[in-house]
Write a protein that holds these residues in place. Sequence first.
Motif, PDB file in Angstrom:
ATOM      1  N   GLN A 180      40.085  36.586  41.213  1.00  0.00           N
ATOM      2  CA  GLN A 180      40.754  37.352  42.265  1.00  0.00           C
ATOM      3  C   GLN A 180      42.004  38.071  41.761  1.00  0.00           C
ATOM      4  O   GLN A 180      42.718  38.690  42.547  1.00  0.00           O
ATOM      5  N   SER A 181      42.266  37.963  40.472  1.00  0.00           N
ATOM      6  CA  SER A 181      43.461  38.571  39.895  1.00  0.00           C
ATOM      7  C   SER A 181      43.351  40.089  39.865  1.00  0.00           C
ATOM      8  O   SER A 181      42.258  40.656  39.853  1.00  0.00           O
ATOM      9  N   ARG A 182      44.494  40.746  39.836  1.00  0.00           N
ATOM     10  CA  ARG A 182      44.500  42.207  39.717  1.00  0.00           C
ATOM     11  C   ARG A 182      44.412  42.661  38.258  1.00  0.00           C
ATOM     12  O   ARG A 182      44.314  43.850  37.981  1.00  0.00           O
ATOM     13  N   PHE A 183      44.458  41.694  37.336  1.00  0.00           N
ATOM     14  CA  PHE A 183      44.369  42.016  35.918  1.00  0.00           C
ATOM     15  C   PHE A 183      42.903  42.088  35.498  1.00  0.00           C
ATOM     16  O   PHE A 183      42.136  41.142  35.696  1.00  0.00           O
ATOM     17  N   VAL A 184      42.523  43.192  34.909  1.00  0.00           N
ATOM     18  CA  VAL A 184      41.123  43.424  34.543  1.00  0.00           C
ATOM     19  C   VAL A 184      40.641  42.409  33.514  1.00  0.00           C
ATOM     20  O   VAL A 184      39.520  41.893  33.593  1.00  0.00           O
ATOM     21  N   ALA A 185      41.491  42.096  32.517  1.00  0.00           N
ATOM     22  CA  ALA A 185      41.096  41.156  31.464  1.00  0.00           C
ATOM     23  C   ALA A 185      40.817  39.772  32.043  1.00  0.00           C
ATOM     24  O   ALA A 185      39.841  39.111  31.663  1.00  0.00           O
ATOM     25  N   ALA A 186      41.673  39.319  32.970  1.00  0.00           N
ATOM     26  CA  ALA A 186      41.483  38.001  33.592  1.00  0.00           C
ATOM     27  C   ALA A 186      40.201  37.981  34.414  1.00  0.00           C
ATOM     28  O   ALA A 186      39.426  37.019  34.341  1.00  0.00           O
ATOM     29  N   ARG A 187      39.960  39.048  35.175  1.00  0.00           N
ATOM     30  CA  ARG A 187      38.732  39.115  35.967  1.00  0.00           C
ATOM     31  C   ARG A 187      37.500  39.154  35.076  1.00  0.00           C
ATOM     32  O   ARG A 187      36.489  38.511  35.361  1.00  0.00           O
ATOM     33  N   GLY A 188      37.580  39.904  33.980  1.00  0.00           N
ATOM     34  CA  GLY A 188      36.446  39.991  33.065  1.00  0.00           C
ATOM     35  C   GLY A 188      36.137  38.663  32.412  1.00  0.00           C
ATOM     36  O   GLY A 188      34.968  38.273  32.286  1.00  0.00           O
ATOM     37  N   PHE A 189      37.177  37.939  31.982  1.00  0.00           N
ATOM     38  CA  PHE A 189      36.981  36.633  31.357  1.00  0.00           C
ATOM     39  C   PHE A 189      36.337  35.656  32.346  1.00  0.00           C
ATOM     40  O   PHE A 189      35.368  34.955  32.012  1.00  0.00           O
ATOM     41  N   ALA A 190      36.875  35.613  33.572  1.00  0.00           N
ATOM     42  CA  ALA A 190      36.346  34.689  34.581  1.00  0.00           C
ATOM     43  C   ALA A 190      34.913  35.043  34.947  1.00  0.00           C
ATOM     44  O   ALA A 190      34.050  34.158  35.078  1.00  0.00           O
ATOM     45  N   THR A 191      34.642  36.339  35.092  1.00  0.00           N
ATOM     46  CA  THR A 191      33.283  36.770  35.455  1.00  0.00           C
ATOM     47  C   THR A 191      32.283  36.414  34.365  1.00  0.00           C
ATOM     48  O   THR A 191      31.175  35.938  34.650  1.00  0.00           O
ATOM     49  N   THR A 192      32.662  36.615  33.111  1.00  0.00           N
ATOM     50  CA  THR A 192      31.772  36.284  31.988  1.00  0.00           C
ATOM     51  C   THR A 192      31.457  34.794  31.963  1.00  0.00           C
ATOM     52  O   THR A 192      30.294  34.384  31.807  1.00  0.00           O
ATOM     53  N   TRP A 193      32.482  33.957  32.102  1.00  0.00           N
ATOM     54  CA  TRP A 193      32.293  32.494  32.120  1.00  0.00           C
ATOM     55  C   TRP A 193      31.342  32.098  33.241  1.00  0.00           C
ATOM     56  O   TRP A 193      30.380  31.354  33.025  1.00  0.00           O
ATOM     57  N   ILE A 194      31.618  32.600  34.438  1.00  0.00           N
ATOM     58  CA  ILE A 194      30.833  32.215  35.612  1.00  0.00           C
ATOM     59  C   ILE A 194      29.384  32.677  35.477  1.00  0.00           C
ATOM     60  O   ILE A 194      28.444  31.926  35.801  1.00  0.00           O
TER      61      ILE A 194
END
Length: 241
Positions: free
Chosen positions: A50-64
């Motif tokens: 839910q972060s506004r940071f693209v890198a954080a969202r990308g990392f979380a999405t990849t893991w999930i």
Amino acid sequence: MFDINYTFHWNQAFRALPDMLAGAWITLQIAVLSMVIGIIVGVVLALAKQSRFVAARGFATTWIEIARNTPALFQVYMIYFGIPAVLQLVASWFDIDFRAMGINIFYLDSYWAVLVGIAFNNAGYLAETFRGGLRAVPDTQTRAARSLGFGPFDAFRLIVLPQMFRAVFHPMTNQMVWAILMTSVGIFVGLNIDLTGVTQELNARTFRTFEFFALAAAIYYVIAKIVTSGARLIAWRLFRY
């Protein structure tokens, strides 16, 4: 037409019950530790998603995506075989001979491979569960906490997080049961101290396949029922108001 002359010998299975219960304790240990790690990482992933940071969202999405859309056995395999291979590749790049130093970084113990693999899987599933739980907590709760003088971190830790865990309690219970049953994949990476591993070793020595695995299934069932019954008691306390 059928010549069935198999004779059951339950006494051998019941004599080995202490060894199987010791394996069941290892099974429960791995499941609980993987859930603790999964909950911690899952909360971080849910916030990152839910972060506004693209890198954080990308990392979380990849893991999930990897955790939820690939087999758990594949994940354990990649950790057990993949991590040592990657470390070996990196060592070759930098021309480092760890074996000469007496360090064996190219072998991962099967216990830790299963623990990390199940924790990885749990974190992926729990992250989406927690994300739904966070959305279930109204924004007014945070605003009310801030109006009472809570800082952003304290408002989340003391107000939002407890309500989120309350909302996702039952899915977390299901995930705990799943983690207990998923420990059985450890047999494919040489784990022989958990319930499935001990059962297979006993079966290999005695060839009493049905007796040992039927007893193991009963032990898994009892463990799962204890977890769900305990969760039901906790839920009665949490949700009676």
